[in-house]
Design a protein around this motif. Structure first.
Motif, mmCIF file in Angstrom:
data_model
loop_
_atom_site.group_PDB
_atom_site.id
_atom_site.type_symbol
_atom_site.label_atom_id
_atom_site.label_comp_id
_atom_site.label_asym_id
_atom_site.label_seq_id
_atom_site.Cartn_x
_atom_site.Cartn_y
_atom_site.Cartn_z
ATOM 1 N N PRO A 1 -42.496 5.906 115.749
ATOM 2 C CA PRO A 1 -41.130 6.358 116.052
ATOM 3 C C PRO A 1 -41.033 7.724 116.718
ATOM 4 O O PRO A 1 -40.234 7.900 117.634
ATOM 5 C CB PRO A 1 -40.461 6.378 114.675
ATOM 6 C CG PRO A 1 -41.245 5.428 113.843
ATOM 7 C CD PRO A 1 -42.651 5.500 114.355
ATOM 8 N N GLU A 2 -41.830 8.678 116.301
ATOM 9 C CA GLU A 2 -41.737 10.027 116.872
ATOM 10 C C GLU A 2 -42.235 10.094 118.313
ATOM 11 O O GLU A 2 -41.896 11.014 119.042
ATOM 12 C CB GLU A 2 -42.536 11.039 116.033
ATOM 13 C CG GLU A 2 -41.961 11.317 114.676
ATOM 14 C CD GLU A 2 -42.529 10.427 113.582
ATOM 15 O OE1 GLU A 2 -42.388 10.782 112.414
ATOM 16 O OE2 GLU A 2 -43.110 9.366 113.888
ATOM 17 N N TRP A 3 -43.011 9.126 118.731
ATOM 18 C CA TRP A 3 -43.642 9.161 120.053
ATOM 19 C C TRP A 3 -42.915 8.309 121.087
ATOM 20 O O TRP A 3 -43.343 8.224 122.228
ATOM 21 C CB TRP A 3 -45.105 8.758 119.945
ATOM 22 C CG TRP A 3 -45.888 9.747 119.154
ATOM 23 C CD1 TRP A 3 -46.078 9.760 117.803
ATOM 24 C CD2 TRP A 3 -46.550 10.902 119.651
ATOM 25 N NE1 TRP A 3 -46.820 10.844 117.435
ATOM 26 C CE2 TRP A 3 -47.131 11.569 118.546
ATOM 27 C CE3 TRP A 3 -46.722 11.445 120.917
ATOM 28 C CZ2 TRP A 3 -47.870 12.736 118.676
ATOM 29 C CZ3 TRP A 3 -47.460 12.612 121.059
ATOM 30 C CH2 TRP A 3 -48.014 13.248 119.946
ATOM 31 N N GLY A 4 -41.844 7.647 120.711
ATOM 32 C CA GLY A 4 -41.040 6.898 121.673
ATOM 33 C C GLY A 4 -41.257 5.398 121.619
ATOM 34 O O GLY A 4 -42.190 4.899 120.997
ATOM 35 N N ASP A 5 -40.374 4.690 122.313
ATOM 36 C CA ASP A 5 -40.372 3.235 122.289
ATOM 37 C C ASP A 5 -41.578 2.591 122.960
ATOM 38 O O ASP A 5 -41.934 1.469 122.639
ATOM 39 C CB ASP A 5 -39.103 2.698 122.951
ATOM 40 C CG ASP A 5 -37.853 3.021 122.150
ATOM 41 O OD1 ASP A 5 -37.960 3.171 120.920
ATOM 42 O OD2 ASP A 5 -36.785 3.123 122.763
ATOM 43 N N GLY A 6 -42.207 3.274 123.890
ATOM 44 C CA GLY A 6 -43.305 2.672 124.635
ATOM 45 C C GLY A 6 -44.667 2.830 123.995
ATOM 46 O O GLY A 6 -45.669 2.384 124.555
ATOM 47 N N CYS A 7 -44.734 3.432 122.838
ATOM 48 C CA CYS A 7 -46.019 3.706 122.196
ATOM 49 C C CYS A 7 -46.284 2.686 121.096
ATOM 50 O O CYS A 7 -45.626 2.695 120.053
ATOM 51 C CB CYS A 7 -46.011 5.124 121.637
ATOM 52 S SG CYS A 7 -47.625 5.664 121.124
ATOM 53 N N HIS A 8 -47.251 1.788 121.333
ATOM 54 C CA HIS A 8 -47.569 0.715 120.396
ATOM 55 C C HIS A 8 -49.073 0.458 120.374
ATOM 56 O O HIS A 8 -49.786 0.802 121.302
ATOM 57 C CB HIS A 8 -46.887 -0.596 120.808
ATOM 58 C CG HIS A 8 -45.416 -0.529 120.830
ATOM 59 N ND1 HIS A 8 -44.648 -0.627 119.694
ATOM 60 C CD2 HIS A 8 -44.549 -0.362 121.855
ATOM 61 C CE1 HIS A 8 -43.380 -0.525 120.025
ATOM 62 N NE2 HIS A 8 -43.290 -0.363 121.325
ATOM 63 N N SER B 1 -45.771 0.537 115.717
ATOM 64 C CA SER B 1 -44.994 1.447 116.542
ATOM 65 C C SER B 1 -45.011 2.837 115.912
ATOM 66 O O SER B 1 -45.271 2.992 114.719
ATOM 67 C CB SER B 1 -43.563 0.939 116.727
ATOM 68 O OG SER B 1 -42.930 0.778 115.489
ATOM 69 N N SER C 1 -45.824 -9.852 113.974
ATOM 70 C CA SER C 1 -45.136 -10.456 115.108
ATOM 71 C C SER C 1 -45.498 -11.930 115.155
ATOM 72 O O SER C 1 -46.651 -12.274 115.455
ATOM 73 C CB SER C 1 -45.546 -9.776 116.414
ATOM 74 O OG SER C 1 -45.059 -10.510 117.520
#
Length: 74
Positions: free
Chosen positions: A23-30, A21, A12
């Motif tokens: 993907p299997e755990w959703g957009d808010g998981c980072h 990130s 970034s």
């Protein structure tokens, strides 16, 4: 059987670090790391925490995304 989940590690420019990130755990998981190696280590720790927490809470684990055997490399 070991469950395997996807991780995506990207640089970034805005944050000046590697952002991870799941993907299997959703957009808010980072998570993130200042180096690629640190980002990978943090990602492994987060995945362990996510799976342990889901199991302890009786939640269903997301289905891992996997590549099929038909992928061809040119």
């Amino acid at each position: 059987m070991k469950i395997r989940y996807s991780i995506i590690i990207q640089w970034s420019e805005q944050d000046k670090c590697y952002v991870v990130s799941f993907p299997e755990w959703g957009d808010g998981c980072h998570t993130h790391g200042d180096t690629y190696e640190e980002a990978l280590k943090n990602a492994q720790e987060v995945l362990e925490l996510l799976t342990e927490s889901a199991k302890e809470n009786g939640e269903k684990l997301p289905e891992p995304k996997t590549f099929g055997s038909s992928i061809q490399v040119a």
